[in-house]
Motif scaffolding. Sequence first.
Motif, PDB file in Angstrom:
ATOM      1  N   TYR A 167      -4.427  11.434  -6.378  1.00 53.35           N
ATOM      2  CA  TYR A 167      -5.099  12.924  -6.138  1.00 53.35           C
ATOM      3  C   TYR A 167      -4.285  13.915  -5.699  1.00 53.35           C
ATOM      4  O   TYR A 167      -4.273  15.003  -6.263  1.00 53.35           O
ATOM      5  CB  TYR A 167      -6.000  12.708  -4.901  1.00 53.35           C
ATOM      6  N   PHE A 168      -3.352  13.489  -4.822  1.00 55.31           N
ATOM      7  CA  PHE A 168      -2.414  14.531  -4.243  1.00 55.31           C
ATOM      8  C   PHE A 168      -1.328  14.994  -5.296  1.00 55.31           C
ATOM      9  O   PHE A 168      -0.947  16.219  -5.367  1.00 55.31           O
ATOM     10  CB  PHE A 168      -1.787  14.216  -2.960  1.00 55.31           C
ATOM     11  N   CYS A 210       0.770  -1.205   0.110  1.00 56.79           N
ATOM     12  CA  CYS A 210      -0.178   0.161   0.019  1.00 56.79           C
ATOM     13  C   CYS A 210       0.666   1.317  -0.082  1.00 56.79           C
ATOM     14  O   CYS A 210       0.624   2.230  -0.617  1.00 56.79           O
ATOM     15  CB  CYS A 210      -1.077   0.002   1.075  1.00 56.79           C
ATOM     16  N   GLY A 225      -5.930   4.749  -9.740  1.00 57.81           N
ATOM     17  CA  GLY A 225      -5.012   5.822  -9.430  1.00 57.81           C
ATOM     18  C   GLY A 225      -5.007   6.731 -10.764  1.00 57.81           C
ATOM     19  O   GLY A 225      -5.133   8.068 -10.649  1.00 57.81           O
ATOM     20  N   PHE A 231       0.868   4.168  -2.859  1.00 56.27           N
ATOM     21  CA  PHE A 231       0.796   5.581  -2.859  1.00 56.27           C
ATOM     22  C   PHE A 231       1.681   6.348  -3.393  1.00 56.27           C
ATOM     23  O   PHE A 231       1.292   7.207  -4.193  1.00 56.27           O
ATOM     24  CB  PHE A 231       0.637   5.714  -1.110  1.00 56.27           C
ATOM     25  N   ILE A 271      -6.817   1.637  -3.336  1.00 57.43           N
ATOM     26  CA  ILE A 271      -7.387   2.649  -2.596  1.00 57.43           C
ATOM     27  C   ILE A 271      -5.983   3.568  -2.346  1.00 57.43           C
ATOM     28  O   ILE A 271      -6.510   4.704  -2.221  1.00 57.43           O
ATOM     29  CB  ILE A 271      -7.819   2.212  -1.302  1.00 57.43           C
ATOM     30  N   PHE A 272      -5.057   3.106  -1.778  1.00 49.72           N
ATOM     31  CA  PHE A 272      -3.735   3.954  -1.713  1.00 49.72           C
ATOM     32  C   PHE A 272      -3.189   4.513  -2.907  1.00 49.72           C
ATOM     33  O   PHE A 272      -2.763   5.514  -2.832  1.00 49.72           O
ATOM     34  CB  PHE A 272      -2.788   3.167  -0.993  1.00 49.72           C
ATOM     35  N   ASN A 273      -3.200   3.899  -4.081  1.00 48.72           N
ATOM     36  CA  ASN A 273      -2.813   4.405  -5.471  1.00 48.72           C
ATOM     37  C   ASN A 273      -3.850   5.841  -5.718  1.00 48.72           C
ATOM     38  O   ASN A 273      -3.308   6.726  -6.053  1.00 48.72           O
ATOM     39  CB  ASN A 273      -2.920   3.516  -6.423  1.00 48.72           C
ATOM     40  N   ILE A 274      -4.874   5.544  -5.398  1.00 49.65           N
ATOM     41  CA  ILE A 274      -5.963   6.815  -5.535  1.00 49.65           C
ATOM     42  C   ILE A 274      -5.679   7.987  -5.074  1.00 49.65           C
ATOM     43  O   ILE A 274      -5.612   9.137  -5.298  1.00 49.65           O
ATOM     44  CB  ILE A 274      -7.484   6.191  -5.312  1.00 49.65           C
ATOM     45  N   ILE A 275      -5.338   7.659  -3.635  1.00 50.37           N
ATOM     46  CA  ILE A 275      -5.021   8.754  -2.539  1.00 50.37           C
ATOM     47  C   ILE A 275      -3.635   9.402  -3.145  1.00 50.37           C
ATOM     48  O   ILE A 275      -3.706  10.941  -3.247  1.00 50.37           O
ATOM     49  CB  ILE A 275      -4.981   8.400  -1.306  1.00 50.37           C
ATOM     50  N   GLY A 276      -2.787   8.675  -3.398  1.00 52.81           N
ATOM     51  CA  GLY A 276      -1.561   9.371  -4.098  1.00 52.81           C
ATOM     52  C   GLY A 276      -1.718   9.887  -5.300  1.00 52.81           C
ATOM     53  O   GLY A 276      -1.105  11.089  -5.628  1.00 52.81           O
TER      54      GLY A 276
END
Length: 256
Positions: free
Chosen positions: A218-219, A9, A56, A13, A211-216
Motif C-alpha cells: 500500500y505504501f 513479517c 500484497g 513488509f 498482512i505485512f506484505n499488504i501494508i508494505g
Amino acid sequence: MLQELILLCLAAFAAGFIDAIVGGGGLLQTPATLLILPHYPVASIFGTVKIPSLFGTSVAAFKYAKQVKFNYKVLIACVIAAFCASLLGAYSVSMINNAVIKPVILIVLILVAIYTYFNKQFGIHQHKEHSVKKQVLLAAFFGLIIGFYDGLIGPGTGSFLILVFIAVLGFDFIHASAHAKVVNIATNLAAIIYFSSTGHILYQYAIPMAIFNIIGSYFGAKLALLKGNKFVRIFFLIVIFGTILRFAWDVLVNKI
C-alpha cells in the motif's frame, strides 16, 4: 516461533514495499524465508511466500487501478498466457536445473542495468509502431516466458514484467508497474493453486506475512504514484542492481 514470525513479517513488509514500486520484492522475501526457516523443504518455502506476494500485489494493483488507465486487450492476453505458463513452471520445479537458467538471467540483467542507466528516456512513454494485434501477441508471448519463470524460480518477476511493458510495448514506468502488478497476481495465483494442491504452503507463516506484505505494498504504490516516473526509474535501477548481486552470488558462489 515468535522470533521467526517477527523476522518473516518484517521481510514481507519490505518486500511488499519494493514490489509495489518496481517489482523484485521476492528477491528479499524468498531468500529471507529460506534463511529463517531452513528446516522446511524448498518447495514449502516457495509455496508459502506466494501467499503474501499475491495479497500484497493485489493491493498495489488496486491502488494503481484508481489512477492509471489499463490497456485491457494487452493485459488480458498477458494475464492468460502468464497464468498458464506459471502453472507449468511450478510443476517443472523439480525437473529443470536452475544452474543452467541463472547464468543466462544474470547476463540479461547486467545488460538491462547498463541500458537503463545510459538511456535516460527509458521508462518515459514511447510510442511503438505496433498494431493492436501485434501488441496482444507480444504481450502473450512474453507472458508465457515470464509466467513460466515465475512458477519455476520466482524472484524478480515483477521487474521483468515492467521491463517488457516498457521496452517492448512502450509504456512509462507508472503504467508498466500497474500492468505488471495485475499479471503478477495471475502468476502468483497459478503457483498457489499448484503448491496448495501438493501441501506445500505453511499457512501459519503465510497469513501473517500476507498482512505485512499488504501494508508494505500500500505504501509502496502510494509513494510511486506520488513521486512519478523519475523516482521509479531510480528505484528500478537499485532493484535491478540488487537482483544482479543476488544472481551473481547464486551463480558464482553458491553455484545454485
